[in-house]
Design a protein around this motif. Structure first.
Motif, mmCIF file in Angstrom:
data_model
loop_
_atom_site.group_PDB
_atom_site.id
_atom_site.type_symbol
_atom_site.label_atom_id
_atom_site.label_comp_id
_atom_site.label_asym_id
_atom_site.label_seq_id
_atom_site.Cartn_x
_atom_site.Cartn_y
_atom_site.Cartn_z
ATOM 1 N N ARG A 148 29.152 55.055 57.769
ATOM 2 C CA ARG A 148 27.759 55.506 57.808
ATOM 3 C C ARG A 148 27.528 56.778 56.992
ATOM 4 O O ARG A 148 26.555 56.861 56.245
ATOM 5 C CB ARG A 148 27.309 55.695 59.252
ATOM 6 C CG ARG A 148 25.841 56.117 59.336
ATOM 7 C CD ARG A 148 25.291 55.992 60.706
ATOM 8 N NE ARG A 148 25.149 54.568 60.964
ATOM 9 C CZ ARG A 148 25.116 54.033 62.166
ATOM 10 N NH1 ARG A 148 25.236 54.785 63.220
ATOM 11 N NH2 ARG A 148 24.980 52.735 62.332
ATOM 12 N N PRO A 149 28.398 57.822 57.088
ATOM 13 C CA PRO A 149 28.148 59.024 56.280
ATOM 14 C C PRO A 149 28.054 58.724 54.777
ATOM 15 O O PRO A 149 27.185 59.253 54.088
ATOM 16 C CB PRO A 149 29.337 59.932 56.600
ATOM 17 C CG PRO A 149 29.757 59.524 57.969
ATOM 18 C CD PRO A 149 29.527 58.031 58.007
ATOM 19 N N ALA A 150 28.935 57.881 54.264
ATOM 20 C CA ALA A 150 28.885 57.542 52.832
ATOM 21 C C ALA A 150 27.587 56.824 52.501
ATOM 22 O O ALA A 150 26.969 57.072 51.462
ATOM 23 C CB ALA A 150 30.081 56.678 52.450
ATOM 24 N N ARG A 151 27.146 55.945 53.392
ATOM 25 C CA ARG A 151 25.891 55.220 53.174
ATOM 26 C C ARG A 151 24.701 56.181 53.200
ATOM 27 O O ARG A 151 23.805 56.083 52.360
ATOM 28 C CB ARG A 151 25.702 54.130 54.233
ATOM 29 C CG ARG A 151 26.685 52.989 54.093
ATOM 30 C CD ARG A 151 26.638 52.071 55.321
ATOM 31 N NE ARG A 151 27.601 51.002 55.215
ATOM 32 C CZ ARG A 151 27.327 49.787 54.751
ATOM 33 N NH1 ARG A 151 26.111 49.483 54.363
ATOM 34 N NH2 ARG A 151 28.269 48.880 54.686
ATOM 35 N N GLN A 152 24.710 57.102 54.148
ATOM 36 C CA GLN A 152 23.587 58.037 54.282
ATOM 37 C C GLN A 152 23.571 59.070 53.155
ATOM 38 O O GLN A 152 22.516 59.402 52.629
ATOM 39 C CB GLN A 152 23.632 58.737 55.639
ATOM 40 C CG GLN A 152 23.310 57.798 56.773
ATOM 41 C CD GLN A 152 23.493 58.442 58.141
ATOM 42 O OE1 GLN A 152 24.213 59.433 58.292
ATOM 43 N NE2 GLN A 152 22.863 57.869 59.153
ATOM 44 N N LEU A 153 24.733 59.585 52.783
ATOM 45 C CA LEU A 153 24.813 60.589 51.714
ATOM 46 C C LEU A 153 24.706 59.965 50.324
ATOM 47 O O LEU A 153 24.559 60.671 49.331
ATOM 48 C CB LEU A 153 26.130 61.365 51.814
ATOM 49 C CG LEU A 153 26.300 62.234 53.054
ATOM 50 C CD1 LEU A 153 27.723 62.771 53.140
ATOM 51 C CD2 LEU A 153 25.294 63.374 53.037
ATOM 52 N N LYS A 154 24.838 58.612 50.286
ATOM 53 C CA LYS A 154 24.814 57.871 49.017
ATOM 54 C C LYS A 154 25.925 58.342 48.066
ATOM 55 O O LYS A 154 25.748 58.394 46.862
ATOM 56 C CB LYS A 154 23.442 57.956 48.355
ATOM 57 C CG LYS A 154 22.334 57.330 49.190
ATOM 58 C CD LYS A 154 21.036 57.316 48.459
ATOM 59 C CE LYS A 154 19.867 56.770 49.189
ATOM 60 N NZ LYS A 154 19.952 55.947 50.299
ATOM 61 N N GLU A 155 27.067 58.686 48.687
ATOM 62 C CA GLU A 155 28.212 59.137 47.904
ATOM 63 C C GLU A 155 29.493 58.836 48.669
ATOM 64 O O GLU A 155 29.544 58.960 49.883
ATOM 65 C CB GLU A 155 28.101 60.636 47.628
ATOM 66 C CG GLU A 155 29.126 61.139 46.638
ATOM 67 C CD GLU A 155 28.868 62.595 46.273
ATOM 68 O OE1 GLU A 155 28.168 62.824 45.284
ATOM 69 O OE2 GLU A 155 29.377 63.471 46.994
ATOM 70 N N LEU A 156 30.510 58.445 47.919
ATOM 71 C CA LEU A 156 31.798 58.102 48.505
ATOM 72 C C LEU A 156 32.888 58.694 47.623
ATOM 73 O O LEU A 156 32.842 58.547 46.397
ATOM 74 C CB LEU A 156 31.906 56.571 48.563
ATOM 75 C CG LEU A 156 33.182 55.933 49.058
ATOM 76 C CD1 LEU A 156 32.836 54.664 49.826
ATOM 77 C CD2 LEU A 156 34.111 55.624 47.926
ATOM 78 N N GLU A 157 33.844 59.368 48.239
ATOM 79 C CA GLU A 157 34.971 59.923 47.488
ATOM 80 C C GLU A 157 36.069 58.866 47.387
ATOM 81 O O GLU A 157 36.488 58.294 48.395
ATOM 82 C CB GLU A 157 35.509 61.168 48.189
ATOM 83 C CG GLU A 157 36.617 61.853 47.408
ATOM 84 C CD GLU A 157 37.119 63.101 48.109
ATOM 85 O OE1 GLU A 157 36.501 64.167 47.919
ATOM 86 O OE2 GLU A 157 38.117 62.994 48.851
ATOM 87 N N ALA A 158 36.516 58.588 46.154
ATOM 88 C CA ALA A 158 37.572 57.614 45.925
ATOM 89 C C ALA A 158 38.728 58.278 45.195
ATOM 90 O O ALA A 158 38.519 59.096 44.300
ATOM 91 C CB ALA A 158 37.036 56.440 45.099
ATOM 92 N N GLU A 159 39.953 57.927 45.593
ATOM 93 C CA GLU A 159 41.146 58.466 44.961
ATOM 94 C C GLU A 159 41.854 57.348 44.203
ATOM 95 O O GLU A 159 42.238 56.337 44.783
ATOM 96 C CB GLU A 159 42.089 59.065 46.003
ATOM 97 C CG GLU A 159 43.320 59.690 45.399
ATOM 98 C CD GLU A 159 44.202 60.367 46.439
ATOM 99 O OE1 GLU A 159 45.126 61.083 46.015
ATOM 100 O OE2 GLU A 159 43.979 60.181 47.655
#
Length: 151
Positions: free
Chosen positions: A108-119
């Protein structure tokens, strides 16, 4: 006379190519229980490497996949792959209908912030962290049929 030669020699020294990832975007599935897809571009560095995996704390599971067209049937199939070659000084695009990363359970946080950290983890030990934009699937995405519809 030596100055112009030195200046010319220094100006011809370019920076070595650097392994990097850009244009990362996550396209969410219109159906929450289906996986999202991560697309991006990798620019190769001075030597050939392999992309071994892509991880994120914002998802339950991730897999590097490659879509292929069966020459006999014309059907598009999608298969997980262990590693993707990134040629020295080359560019590899991960895009719809080709190489991509499947992401299950985008939180949900990634969906709400419209950002996802990927490594991104490479065979030479490099780890590159990238912030990917998270987008909902659009009508244009639905028009582009691919192997994701079955997941």
């Amino acid at each position: 006379m030596a100055l112009p030669i030195v200046a010319m020699t220094l100006s011809s020294c370019g920076r070595a190519p650097e392994l990097r990832v850009n244009d990362a975007v996550v396209i969410l599935s219109p159906v929450d229980s289906n996986p999202a897809a991560l697309y991006f571009t990798i620019h190769g560095g001075p030597e050939k490497v392999y992309l071994n995996s892509v991880l994120s704390r914002s998802v339950i599971r991730s897999e590097v996949h490659e879509s292929k067209v069966d020459p006999k049937t014309g059907m598009v199939t999608m298969e997980p792959t262990r590693k993707i070659e990134i040629p020295a000084k080359g560019t590899v695009e991960f895009k719809r209908g080709g190489k991509h990363v499947m992401l299950w359970g985008v939180n949900r946080p990634a969906r709400q912030l419209k950002e996802l950290e990927a490594e991104f983890i490479f065979s030479n030990g490099d780890r590159i962290i990238v912030d990917a934009e998270v987008r909902a699937a659009t009508a244009g995405d639905a028009d582009k049929k691919d192997a994701h519809s079955g997941h």
